[in-house]
Design a protein around this motif. Structure first.
Motif, PDB file in Angstrom:
ATOM      1  N   CYS A 222       0.849  -1.182   0.000  1.00  0.00           N
ATOM      2  CA  CYS A 222       0.000   0.000   0.000  1.00  0.00           C
ATOM      3  C   CYS A 222       0.893   1.244   0.000  1.00  0.00           C
TER       4      CYS A 222
ATOM      5  N   TRP B  46      -8.036  -2.627  -6.488  1.00  0.00           N
ATOM      6  CA  TRP B  46      -7.543  -3.137  -5.204  1.00  0.00           C
ATOM      7  C   TRP B  46      -7.764  -2.108  -4.119  1.00  0.00           C
ATOM      8  N   THR B  47      -8.107  -2.599  -2.920  1.00  0.00           N
ATOM      9  CA  THR B  47      -8.326  -1.721  -1.775  1.00  0.00           C
ATOM     10  C   THR B  47      -7.570  -2.280  -0.583  1.00  0.00           C
TER      11      THR B  47
ATOM     12  N   ARG C  52      -7.809   1.379   3.620  1.00  0.00           N
ATOM     13  CA  ARG C  52      -8.773   1.576   2.541  1.00  0.00           C
ATOM     14  C   ARG C  52      -8.214   2.383   1.379  1.00  0.00           C
ATOM     15  N   SER C  53      -6.905   2.518   1.286  1.00  0.00           N
ATOM     16  CA  SER C  53      -6.300   3.214   0.161  1.00  0.00           C
ATOM     17  C   SER C  53      -6.357   2.331  -1.082  1.00  0.00           C
ATOM     18  N   THR C  54      -6.363   2.952  -2.244  1.00  0.00           N
ATOM     19  CA  THR C  54      -6.365   2.207  -3.507  1.00  0.00           C
ATOM     20  C   THR C  54      -5.054   2.378  -4.277  1.00  0.00           C
TER      21      THR C  54
END
Length: 652
Positions: free
Chosen positions: A376, A413-414, A419-421
């Motif tokens: 992430c 994608w999360t 909860r970032s993409t």
């Protein structure tokens, strides 16, 4: 008394791992000799099965008549008595079946190849030329006592010369093993050379090319067709010595009068047999040496703790070279005035730039691909597949991430944590490294060598060779510099032997450098780095043994893995404690549940109790198989208890 044929049935069922008596019909008496393939009736299954006639014996007449041999499949005695004894001894040590080992040692019958072999004239005894013997003497002269040790049947551990050959594109270690094999052949005896993979095999074959007599070198590997493998096997059955070169099953090759068995790089996991009963080539070689009295040589650029334990016990003798050789290893820090995140420090960069003026430079990396790991971009949590939780990777810049396990693409994608993409590349594989170094060294040829781009050798022109561990090609004259990257990542693997493995990977890469060329190990410190820098791999193995002994970790002890239903595993372990009371209170770890169902227990025991432990565990497997058969007669036997001794890599 009735003469009977004692037959080993070719079956994986543990309850059939013994000799069965069959009477010999008069029409088969001439062909029913020990070692031939036969077909026999199996009453419990109501069918005819394959097997090997191991021996002829005498049996007392009984009220229940014995079954007769159904047929003799082939008149060729493919199972020598010595091979059966070796398979039986190795299987008993591993609580397994002899038939499973013979299935690895004896190729499938090929009728046309067999007929051609029977019609062909007998092989001639090979003669080693005077020129080849002079080369042998020059090569072996650097190891005083090696020739005498081979002729006297000694068990030896030697550190191979860590440099390329002077006149061929291969390692000097291949020439050393080839010289030992030719010396053994010149004495009228066979030699076995066991190597991990085809790249190593090709090197030994290249070292013997033009030096070994024609027809004296036998390849034994899965790359050849079935008829070729069977023809080579039949050649070994003749009373003519040969040099056999192959992979882990070559240790069972029935060559005539074996004078020396050599294992190269016994720490390579490819020498650990994955099939039941899982006997490592090193253990099989030790059993064979004890039975036959042949010489045994463990060679490598590093020393495994398994071999070092034998050296410490005096069972294997350490043989040093007359003149100690070592590469020029430099420990390069990752922050030498530049950014702490710099992947290639300035010293290694300068060494590569200077070396490229004269020839090729090797850069070793940990993983293939472009970006093997994605995280992430905001919280740095590793990106996982939504379907199987496998790691996500990127095959190229801007490409849709896909899973390294199931291969499914993840276009959206999360992050489960924040909860970032957004995704970020957290590592560089071989392809990304080649791209980055190509920009850093404009005008320099970049060569990629990994699992997807196999390469055996490169020429002596200037080039950056980016290779994953174990896939490094040889360079003509050797590399003028070697850069070892990602060492810190390699050491982070959760494995008991990761230090040994890293030292082996780095030592093998360092041995590809030309004499005097620098070898830069980047970003690693500690005992493993010091062992590489001082080229004292045996000392590192001794220190590892000393650390593992108070923890009762292998190879200071043997370990058996027992898997199956919870009640069965518990009963087996409790019975083992009763049968072998010498087991300590901390000998058993578990049982613990497995993801695929059932449980697993680990049993640690001293080598002195190995025979008793293996016998009890094998009996438990047979009893469980019989119990499963009685409960499922309509569906056939089904074994639920699985046992493996000397697990190559413990999952702790």
């Amino acid at each position: 008394m009735v003469t009977v044929a004692r037959v080993l049935i070719d079956s994986p069922l543990p309850q059939l791992d013994r000799l069965f008596d069959y009477t010999i019909p008069a029409e088969l008496a001439a062909d029913a000799v020990p070692g031939v393939r036969v077909r026999v009736p199996l009453r419990t299954a109501g069918r005819v099965v394959d097997g090997y006639l191991v021996e002829l014996g005498e049996a007392e007449p009984s009220e229940r008549p014995l079954s007769e041999l159904d047929s003799v499949v082939s008149p060729v005695p493919v199972l020598r008595r010595s091979l059966y004894i070796l398979a039986r001894r190795a299987a008993d040590r591993a609580a397994g079946g002899a038939g499973d080992i013979l299935r690895l040692a004896i190729p499938k019958r090929m009728v046309r190849a067999e007929k051609a072999w029977l019609a062909a004239p007998a092989a001639e005894t090979p003669r080693v030329s005077a020129d080849a013997l002079r080369w042998v003497d020059d090569t072996l002269a650097s190891y005083p006592g090696l020739t005498q040790g081979i002729s006297s049947g000694a068990r030896l551990a030697l550190d191979a010369p860590p440099h390329p050959s002077a006149d061929r594109v291969l390692g000097a270690w291949a020439e050393l093993l080839g010289a030992v094999a030719l010396r053994t052949l010149a004495a009228g005896r066979s030699a076995l050379i066991v190597v991990p993979d085809q790249r190593d095999q090709d090197q030994v074959l290249a070292a013997l090319a033009g030096r070994a007599p024609e027809g004296a070198v036998i390849r034994d590997d899965a790359r050849r067709s079935g008829p070729e493998r069977y023809s080579s096997f039949l050649r070994l059955l003749s009373s003519v010595p040969a040099i056999v070169i192959g992979n882990r099953s070559t240790v069972y090759a029935p060559a005539h009068d074996v004078g020396c068995v050599m294992l190269w790089d016994d720490g390579d996991p490819l020498l650990a047999e994955p099939l039941s009963p899982g006997v490592h080539a090193r253990d099989a070689a030790l059993v064979r040496q004890e039975l036959e009295g042949s010489a045994l040589v463990f060679a490598g650029h590093t020393r495994t703790t398994d071999v070092e334990r034998l050296v410490q016990l005096g069972w294997v003798r350490d043989l040093s070279a007359q003149r100690r050789e070592s590469p020029t290893v430099v420990l390069s820090a990752t922050h030498e005035g530049e950014s702490r995140g710099a992947r290639v420090p300035s010293a290694a960069f300068a060494a590569a730039r200077e070396a490229l003026r004269h020839g090729p430079v090797l850069v070793q990396v940990a993983r293939p691909g472009y970006a093997p790991v994605l995280v992430c971009a905001d919280c740095r949590t590793p990106a996982r597949c939504a379907s199987c939780t496998g790691p996500l990777r990127a095959k190229r810049p801007g490409a849709t991430p896909d899973c390294g396990w199931c291969g499914r693409a993840e276009p959206v994608w999360t992050c489960l944590n924040c909860r970032s993409t957004k995704l970020r590349m957290a590592s560089s594989g071989s392809e990304r490294t080649a791209e980055e170094l190509g920009r850093a060294f404009p005008g320099i040829r970049v060569v990629l060598a990994d699992g997807g781009h196999p390469l055996a050798e490169v020429d002596g022109r200037a080039a950056l060779v980016i290779a994953t561990r174990g896939a490094e090609p040889h360079a003509a004259g050797g590399y003028h510099a070697v850069i070892l990257l990602d060492g810190d990542r390699m050491l982070m693997a959760e494995q008991l032997r990761i230090g040994e493995s890293c030292l082996r990977w780095w030592s093998d890469a360092a041995a590809l450098a030309a004499p005097g060329a620098p070898v830069h190990l980047v970003g690693v410190s500690g005992p493993v780095a010091r062992a590489l820098a001082t080229w004292t791999q045996p000392a590192y193995a001794r220190a590892e043994l000393a650390d593992r002994e108070p923890l009762s970790m292998p190879p200071t002890v043997r370990v058996a893995a027992v898997e199956g239903a919870s009640a069965t595993v518990t009963a087996t372990v409790e019975g083992l404690r009763t049968a072998v009371p010498q087991l300590g209170p901390a000998a058993v770890l578990g049982p613990v549940p497995l993801e695929e169902g059932g449980v697993r227990a680990l049993v640690r025991f001293d080598y002195a109790h190995g025979a008793a432990v293996a016998e009890h565990l094998r009996a438990a497997v047979v009893a469980d198989a019989l119990r499963a058969r009685r409960s499922t007669r309509d569906r056939g036997p089904r074994t639920t208890l699985r046992v493996r001794l000397d697990v190559p890599e413990l999952d702790l």
